[in-house]
Design an enzyme around this catalytic site. Structure first.
Site, PDB file in Angstrom:
ATOM      1  N   ASP A 204      26.261 132.177  -7.121  1.00 35.90           N
ATOM      2  CA  ASP A 204      24.800 131.754  -7.481  1.00 35.90           C
ATOM      3  C   ASP A 204      24.030 132.690  -6.319  1.00 35.90           C
ATOM      4  O   ASP A 204      23.917 132.319  -5.126  1.00 35.90           O
ATOM      5  CB  ASP A 204      24.737 130.320  -7.532  1.00 35.90           C
ATOM      6  N   HIS A 205      23.050 133.919  -6.589  1.00 38.55           N
ATOM      7  CA  HIS A 205      22.517 134.700  -5.863  1.00 38.55           C
ATOM      8  C   HIS A 205      21.717 134.071  -4.792  1.00 38.55           C
ATOM      9  O   HIS A 205      21.299 134.381  -3.754  1.00 38.55           O
ATOM     10  CB  HIS A 205      22.173 135.887  -6.273  1.00 38.55           C
ATOM     11  N   HIS A 267      20.288 128.047 -10.210  1.00 36.11           N
ATOM     12  CA  HIS A 267      19.535 128.203  -8.860  1.00 36.11           C
ATOM     13  C   HIS A 267      18.811 126.931  -8.529  1.00 36.11           C
ATOM     14  O   HIS A 267      18.552 126.584  -7.390  1.00 36.11           O
ATOM     15  CB  HIS A 267      18.322 129.582  -8.978  1.00 36.11           C
TER      16      HIS A 267
HETATM   17  C1  BG6 Z   1      18.194 135.366 -12.285  1.00 33.28           C
HETATM   18  C2  BG6 Z   1      17.630 135.213 -13.700  1.00 33.28           C
HETATM   19  O1  BG6 Z   1      19.497 134.673 -12.082  1.00 33.28           O
HETATM   20  O2  BG6 Z   1      17.423 134.976 -11.036  1.00 33.28           O
HETATM   21  C3  BG6 Z   1      16.292 135.997 -13.716  1.00 33.28           C
HETATM   22  O3  BG6 Z   1      18.380 135.598 -14.702  1.00 33.28           O
HETATM   23  C4  BG6 Z   1      15.206 135.728 -12.366  1.00 33.28           C
HETATM   24  O4  BG6 Z   1      15.727 135.731 -14.924  1.00 33.28           O
HETATM   25  C5  BG6 Z   1      16.124 135.906 -11.041  1.00 33.28           C
HETATM   26  O5  BG6 Z   1      14.329 136.515 -12.494  1.00 33.28           O
HETATM   27  C6  BG6 Z   1      15.253 135.178  -9.690  1.00 33.28           C
HETATM   28  O6  BG6 Z   1      15.846 135.591  -8.791  1.00 33.28           O
HETATM   29  P1  BG6 Z   1      15.128 136.198  -7.382  1.00 33.28           P
HETATM   30  O7  BG6 Z   1      16.051 136.330  -6.432  1.00 33.28           O
HETATM   31  O8  BG6 Z   1      14.399 137.490  -8.133  1.00 33.28           O
HETATM   32  O9  BG6 Z   1      14.198 134.841  -7.325  1.00 33.28           O
END
Ligand code: BG6
Length: 513
Positions: A204-205, A267
């Site tokens: 989960d990034h 997230h």
């Molecule tokens: C991704 C979603 O996991 O996370 C995207 O699929 C979203 O839709 C993104 O824009 C948001 O990540 P960050 O790091 O740009 O806030």
């Protein structure tokens, strides 16, 4: 994990290089590899965190030679560095670090599900073992989700997931992990029938973001917060992930996904878990993940009344952002002109445990909103008024603490202070802490930590099967009862119904703009 919580600007470079290993990327020509994985590997190379015996094998179906692949990624890394110039400290390519990495890149043409691809991969890995003397391997599935199960099946059938004394075997799986609770469970069942849980690293990034990790440091390394962090002192919590981007080129994916699936079980649940979990016994992977799973499992399942009143879905209409007109979601490529997919969702959740009984958690996330901002706002209970009777002070603003996750990382405490003068008047003031003022942060994509941790085998920042399933279980009632969407203008604060959701409880969202 300890070094990560050390207030030292050179934290990255103080870690030791990950053990010699081979990173095999399925989806070598995809966007993720180009935009995030390679820049993150480059940053790790700059920091000297990759061992000499490290190498990368990229796999994808397009015909390509090793040289052509290296050339393509060299162009991409130049673009990455140029793009980050000004925003991050490193604005010129470190030729030595990139050269080091480029020489370790190779390419394998093949279909992901074809047994032949996996046999040729096995030959390459055997060759690497012979030359470099190790059999360590991390398989990174940067592919469409439909390939996750089949690739792991083929890897296992080829014997490539078997761990030996001098060879760990791990698989990193990108999101989305399933599309609902049943499919996530089915995927877990399929994977765990082939490999051990300890070999699976579900990404989960958001967990790679420094400030998300810092929520734990704020809570558990500072004696002043934890005694207040409970229902006796906290009125409610607001968790926001607002984006200004639309669906971009992902219309097809997004139509089938929507904001709920895309952002909430993963997230948003991570942010909720980090802010609401009980203190773990230590920072080892299982202790942290067990507490996170417990708190998400304690989210009260929504019944029909809550589904009708406590969930708001929205979809962006045309509007303007930074003075530029932007189209409606329904006008985006590969989106149906009568689509009812939500690009915004807000909800009120309750956590049924002793710490949080009676404290609502309001969550909102959406695209094409007024600003890009991810934050957690802890709203404390209001102080009693009595002593201000007879003064011009008519009402007090409750204190709140905001954990800013992005774009600017920091913490703000909002307080009331007496305005200078002869009468007693109060003003709202903010105490701000910005990470950038205290720490020299190096260029980062957020994937450096995750890749490094996968290479050293630290699973703390990865999702265990029970974490993923708890996230899906929490949103399952919402998935099972799709409702209509309210249109909101692009560039606005979101649908009016989201404001009404809090207004009914006598509260309001922190303004985005
Ligand atoms: C991704 C979603 O996991 O996370 C995207 O699929 C979203 O839709 C993104 O824009 C948001 O990540 P960050 O790091 O740009 O806030």
């Amino acid at each position: 994990m300890d070094a990560r919580f050390c207030p030292d600007p050179a934290t990255l470079s103080r870690a030791t290089p990950a053990p010699a290993s081979t990173l095999v990327i399925f989806g070598a020509n995809g966007d993720l590899t180009k935009r995030l994985l390679m820049p993150a590997l480059y940053n790790l190379s700059v920091a000297g965190l990759l061992a000499d015996g490290f190498s990368v094998i990229g796999i994808d179906h397009n015909e390509r030679t090793d040289d052509a692949y290296r050339g393509r990624l060299t162009e991409a890394i130049h673009a990455f560095v140029a793009d980050k110039a000004g925003e991050l400290s490193a604005s010129v390519l470190d030729g030595r670090a990139w050269g080091w990495l480029r020489d370790r890149l190779s390419y394998l043409t093949g279909e992901f599900e074809d047994p032949g691809t996996h046999h040729r991969l096995a030959d390459r890995l055997a060759e690497i073992r012979r030359i470099r003397g190790h059999g360590n391997c991390v398989f990174y599935l940067a592919t469409a989700p439909r390939f996750f199960g089949p690739i792991v099946e083929r890897l296992a059938a080829t014997g490539l997931m078997r761990e030996e004394e001098r060879g760990f075997r791990r698989v990193v799986i990108e999101k989305p992990f399933g599309t609902d609770l049943a499919s996530a469970r089915a995927l877990d069942g399929r994977l765990l029938g082939l490999v051990a849980e300890s070999q699976v690293f579900r990404i989960d990034h958001f967990l790679g973001k420094e400030t998300v990790q810092n929520i734990l440091a704020l809570r558990f390394a500072n004696g002043i917060f934890e005694p207040l962090w409970r229902r006796d002192h906290i009125d409610h919590v607001q968790i926001t992930a607002a984006e200004t981007v639309g669906v971009e080129r992902r219309g097809r994916f997004y139509e089938a996904t929507g904001a709920l699936r895309d952002m909430v079980p993963n997230h948003m649940m991570q942010l909720l878990a980090m802010s609401a979990m009980e203190p773990p016994n230590g920072f080892d992977a299982d202790a942290v993940r067990a507490e996170k799973a417990k708190v998400v499992q304690a989210i009260r399942p929504m019944g029909a009344d809550e589904l009708a009143c406590d969930v708001v879905r929205g979809q962006y209409d045309s509007g303007a952002l930074r003075g530029m007109p932007v189209p409606a979601y329904r006008q985006e490529p590969n989106v149906a002109s009568d689509s009812v997919t939500e690009t915004y969702i807000a909800m009120k959740l309750h956590i049924d445990n002793w710490r949080w009984a009676g404290v609502p958690f309001y969550i909102r996330t959406g695209k094409r909103l007024a600003v890009r901002r991810t934050e957690i706002a802890i709203h404390f209970k209001q102080a009693p008024y009595a002593m201000f009777r007879g003064t011009p002070v008519e009402c007090l603003t409750p204190n709140f603490l905001v954990l800013h996750i992005q774009p600017s990382e920091g913490i703000s405490l909002c307080l009331s202070a007496k305005e200078p003068g002869l009468t007693v008047r109060l003003a709202d003031v903010r105490m701000d802490f910005r990470y950038a003022d205290w720490f020299k942060t190096g260029p980062s994509t957020g994937y450096e930590t995750l890749l490094y941790d996968a290479l050293i085998g630290d699973a703390t920042l990865f999702q265990r099967a029970d974490n993923v399933e708890a996230g899906w279980a929490a949103v399952q009632p919402m998935l099972a009862s799709p409702a209509g969407v309210e249109r909101y203008a692009a560039g606005s604060e979101g649908p009016a119904a989201a404001e009404a959701l809090l207004a009914r409880d006598g509260r309001h969202w922190l303004e985005l703009a």
